[in-house]
Design a protein around this motif. Structure first.
Motif, PDB file in Angstrom:
ATOM      1  N   PRO A  89       0.315 -13.794   8.758  1.00 58.59           N
ATOM      2  CA  PRO A  89      -0.557 -12.601   8.892  1.00 58.59           C
ATOM      3  C   PRO A  89      -0.797 -12.401   7.537  1.00 58.59           C
ATOM      4  CG  PRO A  89       1.709 -11.628   9.325  1.00 58.59           C
ATOM      5  CD  PRO A  89       1.697 -13.046   8.960  1.00 58.59           C
ATOM      6  N   VAL A  90      -2.084 -13.015   7.085  1.00 56.23           N
ATOM      7  CA  VAL A  90      -2.491 -12.959   5.749  1.00 56.23           C
ATOM      8  C   VAL A  90      -3.092 -11.860   5.485  1.00 56.23           C
ATOM      9  CG1 VAL A  90      -2.437 -15.283   5.157  1.00 56.23           C
ATOM     10  CG2 VAL A  90      -4.394 -14.414   6.157  1.00 56.23           C
ATOM     11  N   LEU A  91      -3.775 -11.275   6.484  1.00 55.20           N
ATOM     12  CA  LEU A  91      -4.490 -10.080   6.265  1.00 55.20           C
ATOM     13  C   LEU A  91      -3.745  -8.743   6.319  1.00 55.20           C
ATOM     14  CD1 LEU A  91      -7.500  -8.742   6.291  1.00 55.20           C
ATOM     15  CD2 LEU A  91      -7.200  -8.523   8.901  1.00 55.20           C
ATOM     16  N   ALA A  92      -3.885  -8.022   5.664  1.00 59.47           N
ATOM     17  CA  ALA A  92      -2.951  -6.675   5.400  1.00 59.47           C
ATOM     18  C   ALA A  92      -3.957  -5.615   6.203  1.00 59.47           C
ATOM     19  CB  ALA A  92      -2.764  -6.217   4.170  1.00 59.47           C
ATOM     20  N   LYS A  93      -3.298  -4.861   7.230  1.00 63.39           N
ATOM     21  CA  LYS A  93      -3.949  -3.816   7.987  1.00 63.39           C
ATOM     22  C   LYS A  93      -3.094  -2.875   8.284  1.00 63.39           C
ATOM     23  CE  LYS A  93      -6.704  -3.531  12.093  1.00 63.39           C
ATOM     24  NZ  LYS A  93      -7.218  -4.653  13.052  1.00 63.39           N
ATOM     25  N   ALA A  94      -3.486  -1.620   8.419  1.00 64.58           N
ATOM     26  CA  ALA A  94      -2.406  -0.689   8.582  1.00 64.58           C
ATOM     27  C   ALA A  94      -2.037  -0.314   9.998  1.00 64.58           C
ATOM     28  CB  ALA A  94      -3.105   0.729   7.919  1.00 64.58           C
ATOM     29  N   ASP A  95      -3.463  -0.023  10.810  1.00 65.86           N
ATOM     30  CA  ASP A  95      -3.507   0.101  12.128  1.00 65.86           C
ATOM     31  C   ASP A  95      -3.524  -1.074  13.028  1.00 65.86           C
ATOM     32  OD1 ASP A  95      -3.148   1.190  14.890  1.00 65.86           O
ATOM     33  OD2 ASP A  95      -4.532   2.775  14.416  1.00 65.86           O
ATOM     34  N   LEU A 137      10.342  -2.543   6.260  1.00 57.47           N
ATOM     35  CA  LEU A 137       9.654  -1.291   6.440  1.00 57.47           C
ATOM     36  C   LEU A 137       8.969  -0.858   5.009  1.00 57.47           C
ATOM     37  CD1 LEU A 137       8.691   0.990   8.092  1.00 57.47           C
ATOM     38  CD2 LEU A 137      10.563   2.283   7.601  1.00 57.47           C
ATOM     39  N   TYR A 138       9.834  -1.166   3.959  1.00 56.29           N
ATOM     40  CA  TYR A 138       9.196  -0.883   2.518  1.00 56.29           C
ATOM     41  C   TYR A 138       8.065  -1.602   2.163  1.00 56.29           C
ATOM     42  CZ  TYR A 138       8.844  -0.389  -2.504  1.00 56.29           C
ATOM     43  OH  TYR A 138       8.642  -0.111  -3.732  1.00 56.29           O
ATOM     44  N   GLN A 139       8.158  -3.028   2.447  1.00 58.76           N
ATOM     45  CA  GLN A 139       6.971  -3.840   2.434  1.00 58.76           C
ATOM     46  C   GLN A 139       5.710  -3.706   3.217  1.00 58.76           C
ATOM     47  OE1 GLN A 139       9.282  -8.019   1.669  1.00 58.76           O
ATOM     48  NE2 GLN A 139       7.507  -7.884   0.410  1.00 58.76           N
ATOM     49  N   GLN A 140       6.039  -3.004   4.419  1.00 62.46           N
ATOM     50  CA  GLN A 140       5.023  -2.615   5.200  1.00 62.46           C
ATOM     51  C   GLN A 140       4.355  -1.366   4.729  1.00 62.46           C
ATOM     52  OE1 GLN A 140       7.474  -2.556   9.034  1.00 62.46           O
ATOM     53  NE2 GLN A 140       5.525  -3.527   9.792  1.00 62.46           N
ATOM     54  N   CYS A 141       5.211  -0.346   4.243  1.00 64.52           N
ATOM     55  CA  CYS A 141       4.654   0.820   3.561  1.00 64.52           C
ATOM     56  C   CYS A 141       3.857   0.696   2.310  1.00 64.52           C
ATOM     57  CB  CYS A 141       5.681   1.786   3.556  1.00 64.52           C
ATOM     58  SG  CYS A 141       6.477   2.337   5.281  1.00 64.52           S
ATOM     59  N   PHE A 190       1.822  -4.274   3.284  1.00 66.78           N
ATOM     60  CA  PHE A 190       1.183  -5.115   4.263  1.00 66.78           C
ATOM     61  C   PHE A 190       0.587  -4.239   5.452  1.00 66.78           C
ATOM     62  CE2 PHE A 190       4.551  -8.102   2.697  1.00 66.78           C
ATOM     63  CZ  PHE A 190       3.696  -8.684   2.091  1.00 66.78           C
ATOM     64  N   GLY A 191       1.373  -3.120   5.800  1.00 69.42           N
ATOM     65  CA  GLY A 191       0.914  -2.368   7.029  1.00 69.42           C
ATOM     66  C   GLY A 191       1.584  -3.066   8.268  1.00 69.42           C
ATOM     67  N   ALA A 192       0.465  -3.421   8.942  1.00 75.82           N
ATOM     68  CA  ALA A 192       0.775  -4.315  10.187  1.00 75.82           C
ATOM     69  C   ALA A 192       1.798  -3.305  11.123  1.00 75.82           C
ATOM     70  CB  ALA A 192       1.562  -5.524   9.909  1.00 75.82           C
ATOM     71  N   PHE A 193       1.328  -2.077  11.371  1.00 71.41           N
ATOM     72  CA  PHE A 193       2.067  -1.251  12.341  1.00 71.41           C
ATOM     73  C   PHE A 193       1.638  -1.350  13.702  1.00 71.41           C
ATOM     74  CE2 PHE A 193       2.477   1.212   7.951  1.00 71.41           C
ATOM     75  CZ  PHE A 193       3.738   0.815   7.918  1.00 71.41           C
ATOM     76  N   PRO A 194       2.471  -1.880  14.674  1.00 72.02           N
ATOM     77  CA  PRO A 194       1.697  -1.940  16.031  1.00 72.02           C
ATOM     78  C   PRO A 194       1.804  -0.699  16.710  1.00 72.02           C
ATOM     79  CG  PRO A 194       3.852  -3.407  15.707  1.00 72.02           C
ATOM     80  CD  PRO A 194       3.697  -2.480  14.597  1.00 72.02           C
ATOM     81  N   GLY A 205      -2.079   0.278  -0.883  1.00 69.57           N
ATOM     82  CA  GLY A 205      -1.261  -1.024  -0.766  1.00 69.57           C
ATOM     83  C   GLY A 205      -2.050  -2.024  -0.241  1.00 69.57           C
ATOM     84  N   ILE A 206      -2.480  -1.607   0.943  1.00 68.46           N
ATOM     85  CA  ILE A 206      -3.293  -2.822   1.783  1.00 68.46           C
ATOM     86  C   ILE A 206      -4.648  -3.242   1.250  1.00 68.46           C
ATOM     87  CG2 ILE A 206      -4.605  -2.984   3.803  1.00 68.46           C
ATOM     88  CD1 ILE A 206      -2.338  -1.222   5.439  1.00 68.46           C
ATOM     89  N   LYS A 207      -4.856  -2.269   0.424  1.00 74.97           N
ATOM     90  CA  LYS A 207      -6.321  -2.500  -0.138  1.00 74.97           C
ATOM     91  C   LYS A 207      -6.198  -3.690  -1.342  1.00 74.97           C
ATOM     92  CE  LYS A 207     -10.169  -0.726  -2.806  1.00 74.97           C
ATOM     93  NZ  LYS A 207     -10.845   0.480  -3.263  1.00 74.97           N
ATOM     94  N   ALA A 208      -4.931  -3.391  -2.037  1.00 77.35           N
ATOM     95  CA  ALA A 208      -4.611  -4.146  -3.162  1.00 77.35           C
ATOM     96  C   ALA A 208      -4.177  -5.562  -2.819  1.00 77.35           C
ATOM     97  CB  ALA A 208      -3.332  -3.376  -4.078  1.00 77.35           C
ATOM     98  N   THR A 209      -3.328  -5.517  -1.867  1.00 79.54           N
ATOM     99  CA  THR A 209      -2.799  -6.850  -1.076  1.00 79.54           C
ATOM    100  C   THR A 209      -4.283  -7.768  -0.910  1.00 79.54           C
ATOM    101  OG1 THR A 209      -0.817  -5.922  -0.438  1.00 79.54           O
ATOM    102  CG2 THR A 209      -1.558  -7.978   0.563  1.00 79.54           C
TER     103      THR A 209
END
Length: 478
Positions: free
Chosen positions: A202-208, A345-349, A352-356, A394-398
């Motif tokens: 999942p190369v695209l970082a996305k929060a929601d 979870l730290y890397q998600q926060c 990467f986000g990717a919170f289902p 973080g998502i924007k930077a990724t």
């Protein structure tokens, strides 16, 4: 019906990921001795390499020992070097792919190659710093992990006296960013990486990540039994209805064996309950070997929990013992406010986000799990500054660093599976002739790499393996 070949394949995937299914902290693999006995003795060596805690700050002089796996069974001088990149789990979950019948092992055999497997920093026994506080996790990020792999490549090439050997990296795991890292190694280290296989990355970082449960729902609608989708919808609506009144909440706690001390009138605790149930459907994306998996699941009683199996296999953190015996603990505060921080979870926060979430989209799971649930979890686990703004920054930077869905890479093949919800964040259309992408029909997450070749494999999966092998061999001049 569920035949022995299909069971073997599902068991392989679950066994590879007993460590990763649990999202609240990381424990060593269940039944490790049984797992190790499956290995081919003497062919796989467990080694260590000293890595900097911080690759990008010369003033930081601390080091740590990174674990990796080495297999030189087929190695001949100047043969290719294959690097299997680890995801969010210990190296032990990679050991099984170093066996006959797995993609990289057989590719190494066909090309007289050397095979190595890396362990991602912070996810194994050896780690830069402990995960007991948030400050220690600042060195847990994809750039540091990429630099770890780069140093390992230089190390093994020197050890093997293989300066002219081509290097192929591959990544694909059920949890974490191994597929991403494989593609990004070609992006940042083209001088030492000649080709890459990105499986379910999942190369695209996305929060929601509200698309996630749409795919899960589509799988059950398309491949489940008649009425299955509606049955799931009714079950989740019933849960929400029960939780809307004190009497209904009391009934639900009894039916679901929820611990007496859990206050199910709190919306956060209700959301933990829904995440627990949603995980049952998330698992289907990882272990479904073919379409009949969904039929089998639909024939089961969806409203049937099993304390014993959940304690052993999937969610030991949810299962506790109170005065009445074993019960489910859905207390949000207790699950997230822990001494040992959840590294993934730290890397998600932070990256990467990717919170289902289930707030929007066409699926059968109602609006039971909002993305705000995850923002609250980030803040509770890591500190008040780790909220929505930190996640979005973080998502924007990724995405700026790696290029999102359009990374500037060549000689990378992107492979996704139809059953896998994460494909919505992956590259599914060709970027160029030298950066092709395809989705394997009737296939789950990272099946190309983490499933053994078996008679039950679909024609689509068999064809995909042939295509990827052909591309890799062409790119390294074989």
């Amino acid at each position: 019906m569920f035949n022995i070949i299909r069971f073997s394949k599902i068991f392989t995937v679950i066994f590879l990921n007993l460590h990763t299914i649990n999202r609240f902290g990381h424990h060593e693999l269940t039944n490790e001795k049984l797992f190790i006995r499956q290995l081919d003795a003497g062919k796989n060596e467990i080694k260590n390499i000293q890595q900097p805690v911080d690759h990008f700050d010369a003033k930081e002089t601390r080091t740590w020992n990174m674990t990796y796996i080495q297999n030189l069974e087929f190695w001949k001088p100047n043969g290719p070097i294959y690097i299997s990149i680890g995801g969010a789990s210990s190296y032990k979950t990679q050991l099984n792919i170093f066996k006959k019948g797995f993609f990289l092992y057989d590719l190494a055999k066909e090309t007289n190659g050397a095979l190595f497997g890396t362990e991602h920093r912070y996810y194994g026994k050896n780690t830069p710093l402990s995960n007991t506080n948030t400050e220690n996790l600042k060195y847990l990020n994809s750039r540091q992990a990429l630099a770890d792999v780069a140093k390992l490549i230089k190390h093994v090439k020197s050890k093997l006296k293989a300066e002219n050997s081509k290097v192929v990296v591959a990544g694909g795991s059920t949890l974490g960013n191994a597929g991403n890292l494989a593609a990004w190694m070609r992006l940042f280290y083209t001088d030492i990486v000649d080709a890459a296989v990105s499986a379910s990355g999942p190369v695209l970082a996305k929060a929601d990540f509200k698309d996630f449960f749409e795919i899960v729902g589509e799988n059950y609608l398309k491949y489940g039994t008649s009425g299955c989708y509606d049955k799931i919808t009714k079950m989740f609506i019933r849960f929400q209805t029960l939780l809307s009144t004190p009497e209904g909440t009391k009934q639900l706690k009894k039916e679901e064996e929820i611990c007496d001390f859990v206050n199910m009138s709190m919306k956060e605790n209700q959301q933990v309950f829904f995440e627990f149930y949603l995980d049952k459907y998330i698992l289907s994306a990882y272990v479904a070997p073919d379409v009949t998996y969904f039929e089998d699941e639909c024939e089961k009683n969806f409203n049937d929990t099993n304390l014993e199996s959940d304690l052993f296999l999937s969610k030991p953190d949810y299962v506790v013992r109170d005065e009445q015996g074993w019960c489910y603990n859905f207390d949000f505060f207790q699950l997230f406010n822990r001494k040992f921080k959840d590294c993934w979870l730290y890397q998600q926060c932070t990256e990467f986000g990717a919170f289902p979430s289930t707030e929007a989209g066409k699926h059968p799971f109602t609006n039971s799990l909002p993305v705000e649930y995850y923002y609250k979890a980030c803040k509770l686990q890591f500190g008040p500054e780790f909220g929505k703004n930190r996640v979005e920054d973080g998502i924007k930077a990724t995405n700026e660093m790696y290029g999102g869905l359009h990374p500037n890479v060549t000689k990378v093949v992107f492979v996704n599976g139809e059953f896998d919800p994460w494909r919505r964040l992956g590259v599914t259309e060709n970027l160029s002739d030298d950066a092709p992408a395809f989705v394997i029909a009737k296939s789950g997450r990272a099946e190309l790499l983490i499933h053994p070749y078996m008679d039950v494999d679909s024609d689509e999966l068999k064809d995909a393996r042939k295509k990827v092998k052909s591309l890799v061999k062409k790119w390294i001049g074989l």
